[in-house]
Design a protein around this motif. Structure first.
Motif, PDB file in Angstrom:
ATOM      1  N   ASN B 362       0.677  -0.873  -0.430  1.00 20.57           N
ATOM      2  CA  ASN B 362      -0.154   0.322  -0.108  1.00 20.57           C
ATOM      3  C   ASN B 362       1.333   1.187  -0.427  1.00 20.57           C
ATOM      4  OD1 ASN B 362      -2.963  -0.820  -0.069  1.00 20.57           O
ATOM      5  ND2 ASN B 362      -2.100  -1.980   2.060  1.00 20.57           N
ATOM      6  N   LEU B 363       2.453   1.019   0.541  1.00 21.43           N
ATOM      7  CA  LEU B 363       2.881   1.942   0.036  1.00 21.43           C
ATOM      8  C   LEU B 363       3.363   2.998  -1.555  1.00 21.43           C
ATOM      9  CD1 LEU B 363       5.844   1.553   2.674  1.00 21.43           C
ATOM     10  CD2 LEU B 363       3.519   3.141   2.615  1.00 21.43           C
ATOM     11  N   PRO B 364       3.487   3.721  -1.740  1.00 16.31           N
ATOM     12  CA  PRO B 364       4.313   4.135  -3.174  1.00 16.31           C
ATOM     13  C   PRO B 364       5.398   3.351  -3.298  1.00 16.31           C
ATOM     14  CG  PRO B 364       4.370   6.256  -1.874  1.00 16.31           C
ATOM     15  CD  PRO B 364       3.500   4.686  -0.461  1.00 16.31           C
ATOM     16  N   MET B 365       5.310   2.762  -4.413  1.00 17.10           N
ATOM     17  CA  MET B 365       6.748   2.034  -5.575  1.00 17.10           C
ATOM     18  C   MET B 365       7.983   2.809  -4.522  1.00 17.10           C
ATOM     19  SD  MET B 365       7.020  -0.446  -7.368  1.00 17.10           S
ATOM     20  CE  MET B 365       5.422  -0.762  -8.169  1.00 17.10           C
ATOM     21  N   ARG B 366       8.366   3.830  -4.612  1.00 21.03           N
ATOM     22  CA  ARG B 366       9.928   3.938  -4.052  1.00 21.03           C
ATOM     23  C   ARG B 366       9.623   3.869  -3.024  1.00 21.03           C
ATOM     24  NH1 ARG B 366      13.175   7.567  -7.448  1.00 21.03           N
ATOM     25  NH2 ARG B 366      14.500   8.463  -5.314  1.00 21.03           N
ATOM     26  N   THR B 367       8.820   4.050  -2.004  1.00 21.45           N
ATOM     27  CA  THR B 367       8.807   3.901  -1.044  1.00 21.45           C
ATOM     28  C   THR B 367       9.861   2.250  -0.351  1.00 21.45           C
ATOM     29  OG1 THR B 367       7.806   5.535  -0.409  1.00 21.45           O
ATOM     30  CG2 THR B 367       8.777   4.688   1.788  1.00 21.45           C
ATOM     31  N   SER B 368       8.321   1.202  -0.935  1.00 25.26           N
ATOM     32  CA  SER B 368       7.966  -0.113  -0.608  1.00 25.26           C
ATOM     33  C   SER B 368       9.572  -0.291  -1.294  1.00 25.26           C
ATOM     34  CB  SER B 368       7.251  -0.365  -1.452  1.00 25.26           C
ATOM     35  OG  SER B 368       6.969  -0.327  -3.113  1.00 25.26           O
ATOM     36  N   ASN B 369       9.615  -0.222  -1.904  1.00 23.86           N
ATOM     37  CA  ASN B 369      11.005  -1.113  -2.820  1.00 23.86           C
ATOM     38  C   ASN B 369      12.271  -0.684  -1.700  1.00 23.86           C
ATOM     39  OD1 ASN B 369      10.569  -2.301  -5.204  1.00 23.86           O
ATOM     40  ND2 ASN B 369      11.248  -0.277  -6.674  1.00 23.86           N
ATOM     41  N   ILE B 370      12.047   0.890  -1.622  1.00 25.63           N
ATOM     42  CA  ILE B 370      13.471   0.979  -0.010  1.00 25.63           C
ATOM     43  C   ILE B 370      12.751  -0.385   0.878  1.00 25.63           C
ATOM     44  CG2 ILE B 370      13.928   2.297   1.603  1.00 25.63           C
ATOM     45  CD1 ILE B 370      13.930   4.351  -0.786  1.00 25.63           C
ATOM     46  N   LEU B 371      12.110  -0.202   1.447  1.00 26.50           N
ATOM     47  CA  LEU B 371      11.590  -1.483   2.353  1.00 26.50           C
ATOM     48  C   LEU B 371      11.958  -2.759   2.602  1.00 26.50           C
ATOM     49  CD1 LEU B 371       8.166   0.737   3.936  1.00 26.50           C
ATOM     50  CD2 LEU B 371      11.284   0.771   5.526  1.00 26.50           C
ATOM     51  N   LEU B 372      11.154  -3.049   1.139  1.00 25.59           N
ATOM     52  CA  LEU B 372      11.715  -4.496   0.507  1.00 25.59           C
ATOM     53  C   LEU B 372      13.202  -5.075   0.843  1.00 25.59           C
ATOM     54  CD1 LEU B 372       9.767  -6.227  -0.158  1.00 25.59           C
ATOM     55  CD2 LEU B 372      10.193  -6.133  -3.218  1.00 25.59           C
ATOM     56  N   ILE B 373      14.318  -3.923   0.185  1.00 25.58           N
ATOM     57  CA  ILE B 373      15.607  -4.566   0.402  1.00 25.58           C
ATOM     58  C   ILE B 373      15.482  -4.751   1.739  1.00 25.58           C
ATOM     59  CG2 ILE B 373      17.292  -3.414   0.744  1.00 25.58           C
ATOM     60  CD1 ILE B 373      16.726  -1.744  -1.562  1.00 25.58           C
ATOM     61  N   LEU B 374      14.649  -4.733   3.042  1.00 26.10           N
ATOM     62  CA  LEU B 374      14.740  -4.882   4.552  1.00 26.10           C
ATOM     63  C   LEU B 374      14.445  -5.958   4.539  1.00 26.10           C
ATOM     64  CD1 LEU B 374      13.307  -1.217   6.408  1.00 26.10           C
ATOM     65  CD2 LEU B 374      16.484  -2.606   5.984  1.00 26.10           C
ATOM     66  N   VAL B 375      13.560  -6.756   3.607  1.00 18.54           N
ATOM     67  CA  VAL B 375      13.363  -8.064   3.595  1.00 18.54           C
ATOM     68  C   VAL B 375      13.801  -8.869   3.196  1.00 18.54           C
ATOM     69  CG1 VAL B 375      11.237  -9.769   3.101  1.00 18.54           C
ATOM     70  CG2 VAL B 375      10.709  -7.360   4.102  1.00 18.54           C
ATOM     71  N   LEU B 376      14.263  -8.259   1.414  1.00 11.66           N
ATOM     72  CA  LEU B 376      15.255  -9.278   1.399  1.00 11.66           C
ATOM     73  C   LEU B 376      16.893  -9.482   1.575  1.00 11.66           C
ATOM     74  CD1 LEU B 376      14.706  -8.185  -2.465  1.00 11.66           C
ATOM     75  CD2 LEU B 376      14.035 -10.093  -1.312  1.00 11.66           C
ATOM     76  N   LEU B 377      17.241  -8.651   2.475  1.00 15.30           N
ATOM     77  CA  LEU B 377      18.585  -8.975   2.699  1.00 15.30           C
ATOM     78  C   LEU B 377      19.174 -10.189   3.454  1.00 15.30           C
ATOM     79  CD1 LEU B 377      21.681  -8.091   3.424  1.00 15.30           C
ATOM     80  CD2 LEU B 377      20.536  -6.603   5.372  1.00 15.30           C
ATOM     81  N   PRO B 378      17.434 -10.126   4.798  1.00 15.99           N
ATOM     82  CA  PRO B 378      17.964 -11.879   5.326  1.00 15.99           C
ATOM     83  C   PRO B 378      17.398 -12.736   4.347  1.00 15.99           C
ATOM     84  CG  PRO B 378      16.228 -10.401   6.380  1.00 15.99           C
ATOM     85  CD  PRO B 378      16.490  -9.236   4.992  1.00 15.99           C
ATOM     86  N   PHE B 379      16.944 -12.866   4.037  1.00 17.37           N
ATOM     87  CA  PHE B 379      16.375 -13.525   2.233  1.00 17.37           C
ATOM     88  C   PHE B 379      17.704 -14.031   2.125  1.00 17.37           C
ATOM     89  CE2 PHE B 379      15.460 -15.484  -2.119  1.00 17.37           C
ATOM     90  CZ  PHE B 379      14.150 -15.905  -1.651  1.00 17.37           C
ATOM     91  N   TRP B 380      18.858 -13.169   1.418  1.00 24.13           N
ATOM     92  CA  TRP B 380      19.965 -13.290   0.344  1.00 24.13           C
ATOM     93  C   TRP B 380      21.422 -13.200   1.653  1.00 24.13           C
ATOM     94  CZ3 TRP B 380      21.873 -13.955  -3.889  1.00 24.13           C
ATOM     95  CH2 TRP B 380      20.548 -13.910  -5.326  1.00 24.13           C
ATOM     96  N   THR B 381      21.064 -13.191   2.333  1.00 16.64           N
ATOM     97  CA  THR B 381      21.996 -13.430   3.987  1.00 16.64           C
ATOM     98  C   THR B 381      22.331 -15.069   4.488  1.00 16.64           C
ATOM     99  OG1 THR B 381      21.431 -11.720   4.901  1.00 16.64           O
ATOM    100  CG2 THR B 381      23.424 -12.573   6.079  1.00 16.64           C
ATOM    101  N   SER B 382      23.110 -15.090   4.258  1.00 19.58           N
ATOM    102  CA  SER B 382      23.979 -17.082   4.594  1.00 19.58           C
ATOM    103  C   SER B 382      22.511 -17.605   5.701  1.00 19.58           C
ATOM    104  CB  SER B 382      25.271 -17.201   5.213  1.00 19.58           C
ATOM    105  OG  SER B 382      25.716 -18.536   5.600  1.00 19.58           O
ATOM    106  N   LEU B 383      22.754 -19.042   5.786  1.00 17.77           N
ATOM    107  CA  LEU B 383      21.842 -19.432   6.166  1.00 17.77           C
ATOM    108  C   LEU B 383      22.528 -19.086   8.039  1.00 17.77           C
ATOM    109  CD1 LEU B 383      19.837 -20.827   7.887  1.00 17.77           C
ATOM    110  CD2 LEU B 383      20.445 -23.457   6.306  1.00 17.77           C
TER     111      LEU B 383
END
Lengths: 283, 555
Positions: B362-383
């Motif tokens: 529900n956020l504007p695209m720019r903000t949500s793309n930045i926040l998405l990084i906070l989700v993707l970083l753990p996803f990409w970090t070694s288990l």
């Protein structure tokens, strides 16, 4: 999601509560990863912030855990093994995977669903089961405990990622380009390398990155298929965490976090480039 | 794979051999010809076939690779979960004679004699300890029984050896035995050869006169040649060969053989007897326990359901399938715990993932793309990195407990036990699997038009009603996809429970690893793995029905 000007007090309270809740969840997601970074510079062999660290005393920080990582033969051996295994496994899965993805994207493929299911299966089957099966089977054929065995196992695990990303890129591929190229006299090989490959390259590279990360980060399969001579970085970390937990692990973890940030950036840039090339607006 | 796949033949819009074929079919009345004069239909058919072959040729290398490196290992595991060749391979003669045993009391003497030959061979090949460990899963104590018997079996028959030698010292001579049992042509070559020499061949007709002796001597010669790399013509036979000779001579009243044999045949009725049964009883009285024999008979088949029954806390006994005693029923508990914890982790992921996905979509695209990084970083970090972070944070002297003590929520003496228990596994795994819930939820929520909520509100719905009756039902597919994904991933997890789960927070996968690397009960590990695999595949089938595996996106 802005708040309308006519929002009632209750709505305002709820809105801000919701934002706080989301903030806390983001904190939960990121904090563990961020916390270990300063801890890795701890001058003591502790796993928590010392009073000196909290007071930002420069003496409380040191690079000694990094020094240990770069001088300890165990860690260096593990790093060398990881660097020897992951790229070869990635190369194998990218080469075979791209070829197969091109084949799968043709309009007439018999048994498409079955083939796809087989190729995707290494991603579906839980790692412990893959590891058990490979351990049993590779010991039968003499690959257990060998470098080749680990590379083959990791290549198999990376293949689904290559297939998924490359087929996804090929979905948007304009096939009239290959026909135009053939029309202008290029053979299939030349068409592939000069026309198709440059256009699907972002997909191939990001598939390769996924495959690389899968292998570089993988520990369950290598624990079973490998022997002490194939001890990789995650394996060494696993041993370190299970037996004698040493703060060097935090230094290694920090290095790996930096690597994953770099990889994440590359994948994101590639995704945008691929979308631009395919004429899609960034979604 | 979804049926809406864009690359399927029916979704393709241009002219393809396929569509052209259909058009040609529809229009064709007279024979339509291609440029080279062949009928168009045939020409197109050929093109279609070539295209299919080309596609398959591109796929074939990878398919072959995956089948060899991945599918074959899985098939091997499935096979091992029922495979039980070891008993019949190690004790072939015993298993054959046990076929006729009805299971009451002890088996007959022939079985004990067969066992003495089988065990002599197994002791030389060192396979008796493996068999012992295998049967020990079913009947505790058999492992030591087999180890002891492997050491003691060469004494069985020594009484006969001494008596035969007393009749004629020539019986001690390896060459005499080789002449008696071996084919003359083989013996001539064997005497010339160094080392093991040519493969032993039985003399013609000897197996009819002395069947048991011939069998035991052949087994002896085979072991001498393959294991010790020696020549049978230079080695004194095992004591059990003398025992078999005694038995054969006792059974055959009329012997027309060499004088040595006739002399022995005349002497044997006066021999003192040393039945194999008593020899075994002397080694270990486990052999006089009918339960030992019943276990061997029950598990003598080449395939067994025993491992699966153990995995279900059942036990295959000679009297049929029985439940394990209460205190050893661990697998039901373990499967139950794996389910319960996976469901808990899934629930936590919904609770934490839903608000985040809602916010992002529900956020504007720019903000949500930045926040998405906070989700993707753990996803990409070694288990391993994330697991080590939790291991460090959750310790008794770790950051979280320090903060709680500092705030004053917990007193210094009562630091919370957050690690090496179920709480540790649930916290760490929720963190690790949360991106797998957020990403599918987000991709579904992005497609829900915001105007629906506005429409509901303008029609008089409260915020809650609009959300619950309009927005939530449309996000259910995302919840379904995320739940199945998280659940599937979590029931097969190994590393995190192993490191932060202690003894109470471990999963079925930890048990599988334990059986592979520590208890070495590979069959049971394979059976547990097969059950887990069947479960995961069933879930994937559901996932495929709901979302389609083609739609799995990678962030």
């Amino acid at each position: 999601m802005g708040l309308p000007p006519y929002a009632s007090t209750g709505q305002k309270i709820w809105h801000y509560t919701f934002l706080v809740i989301c903030g806390l969840i983001f904190f939960f997601l990121i904090a563990p990863i961020v916390t270990i970074i300063p801890l890795s510079f701890n001058a003591e062999n502790f796993f928590t912030f010392t009073p000196g660290m909290l007071a930002f005393d420069p003496d409380a920080y040191s690079l000694k855990h990094y020094r240990d990582f770069f001088t300890n033969p165990d860690w260096q051996q593990a790093l060398a093994n990881s660097v020897r295994i992951a790229p070869v496994a990635t190369l194998l899965s990218v080469t075979l995977g791209t070829l197969a993805a091109v084949g799968l994207s043709q309009s007439h493929v018999p048994f498409r669903r079955l083939i796809m299911a087989i190729l995707i299966s290494p991603m579906i089957v839980p790692l412990i089961i893959s590891a058990a099966g490979m351990y049993f089977f590779y010991s039968r054929i003499g690959l257990q405990g060998t470098y080749l065995g680990v590379v083959l196992a990791h290549a198999a695990l990376g293949i689904p990622f290559v297939i998924i990303t490359v087929t996804a890129t090929l979905v948007g591929f304009d096939r009239s380009l290959t026909r135009a190229s053939a029309n202008l006299g290029a053979g299939p090989v030349r068409t592939f390398f000069r026309v198709q490959m440059p256009l699907i390259l972002p997909g191939v590279i990001s598939g390769g990155l996924f495959a690389f990360i899968t292998s570089f980060d993988e520990v369950v399969v290598v624990l079973f298929v490998g022997s002490a001579a194939q001890k990789t970085l995650p394996w060494q970390m696993f041993i370190g965490l299970r037996e004698q937990i040493s703060p060097t692990i935090l230094a290694v973890a920090t290095i790996l976090v930096v690597i994953s940030i770099a990889l994440l950036t590359v994948v994101e840039l590639l995704r945008r480039r691929s979308e631009r090339l395919r004429g899609l607006s960034p979604a | 794979m979804s049926r809406s796949s864009v690359t399927g033949p029916d979704a393709f819009t241009g002219t393809t051999p396929d569509t052209a074929l259909r058009t040609a079919d529809a229009e064709q009345k007279g024979a339509m010809l291609a440029a080279d004069g062949t009928p168009l239909k045939r020409s197109l058919n050929r093109a279609l076939r070539a295209q299919k072959l080309r596609a398959l040729a591109l796929i074939a290398p990878l398919l072959l690779f995956v089948v060899i490196t991945f599918i074959a290992p899985i098939a091997d595991m499935l096979f091992r979960s029922v495979e039980n060749q070891i008993v019949v391979e190690t004790l072939p003669r015993t298993v054959a004679t046990l076929d006729e045993w009805d299971g009451d009391g002890l088996p007959d003497d022939a079985t004990f004699q067969a066992l003495s030959v089988d065990l002599s061979v197994a002791a030389e090949l060192k396979t008796h300890t493996r068999l012992g460990s295998r049967l020990n899963y079913e009947n505790t104590g058999l492992s030591s029984l087999f180890r002891k018997s492997g050491r003691g079996v060469d004494e069985i028959g020594e009484g006969y050896l001494d008596q035969f030698v007393a009749v004629n010292p020539a019986w001690e001579d390896p060459l005499v035995w080789a002449e008696l049992m071996g084919d003359p042509a083989w013996l001539a070559q064997a005497r010339e050869a160094d080392g093991a020499g040519p493969r032993f061949e039985l003399a013609a007709g000897i197996d009819e006169i002395l069947p048991r002796t011939a069998d035991a001597y052949t087994a002896f010669a085979d072991i001498v040649q393959t294991v010790d790399n020696d020549n049978p013509a230079d080695e004194e036979p095992w004591a059990i060969v003398y025992q078999m000779l005694y038995l054969d001579l006792m059974d055959a009243p009329q012997i027309d053989g060499p004088p040595l044999l006739a002399e022995a045949a005349a002497a044997v009725p006066g021999f003192a007897t040393f039945p194999a049964r008593e020899g075994f009883a002397e080694i270990d009285d486990g052999w006089t326990d009918p339960a030992t024999w019943r276990t061997i008979k029950t598990f003598s088949g080449p395939y067994t359901s025993g491992y699966f029954l153990t995995a279900a806390d059942l036990r295959l006994t000679p009297d049929g399938i029985q439940r394990e005693p209460e205190e050893t029923r661990i697998y039901a508990t373990l499967f139950g715990r794996t389910m319960f914890m996976s469901l808990t982790i899934m629930g936590c992921c919904i609770l934490l993932g839903y608000p985040i996905a809602f916010l992002l979509s529900n956020l504007p695209m720019r903000t949500s793309n930045i926040l998405l990084i906070l989700v993707l970083l753990p996803f990409w970090t070694s288990l391993l990195v994330r697991t080590s972070a939790w291991k460090v944070l959750l310790q008794e002297q770790g950051v979280i407990n320090d903060i709680l003590v500092w705030i004053g929520l917990v007193s210094d003496g009562n630091r919370l036990a957050l690690i090496n228990n179920q709480a540790g596994t649930i916290i760490a795994m929720t963190h690790i699997l949360l991106p797998f819930m957020i990403l599918p939820l987000y991709s579904v929520m992005k497609t829900i038009p915001p105007s629906y909520m506005r429409a509901a509100k303008s029609l008089g719905a409260t915020d809650w009603t609009a959300f619950w009756r309009v927005y939530f039902p449309q996000s259910v597919p995302g919840i379904g996809a995320g739940c199945i994904l998280v659940f599937i991933l979590s029931i097969g997890y190994y590393i995190t429970p192993e490191l932060v789960g202690g003894t109470t927070g471990t999963f079925i996968s930890n048990r599988i690893a334990y059986h592979i690397s520590q208890s070495l009960n590979w069959g049971l590990a394979a059976a547990l793995g097969t059950i887990l695999l069947a479960f995961v595949l069933a879930l994937y089938w559901i996932y495929d029905r709901i979302v389609g595996i083609d739609n799995v996106s990678l962030g």
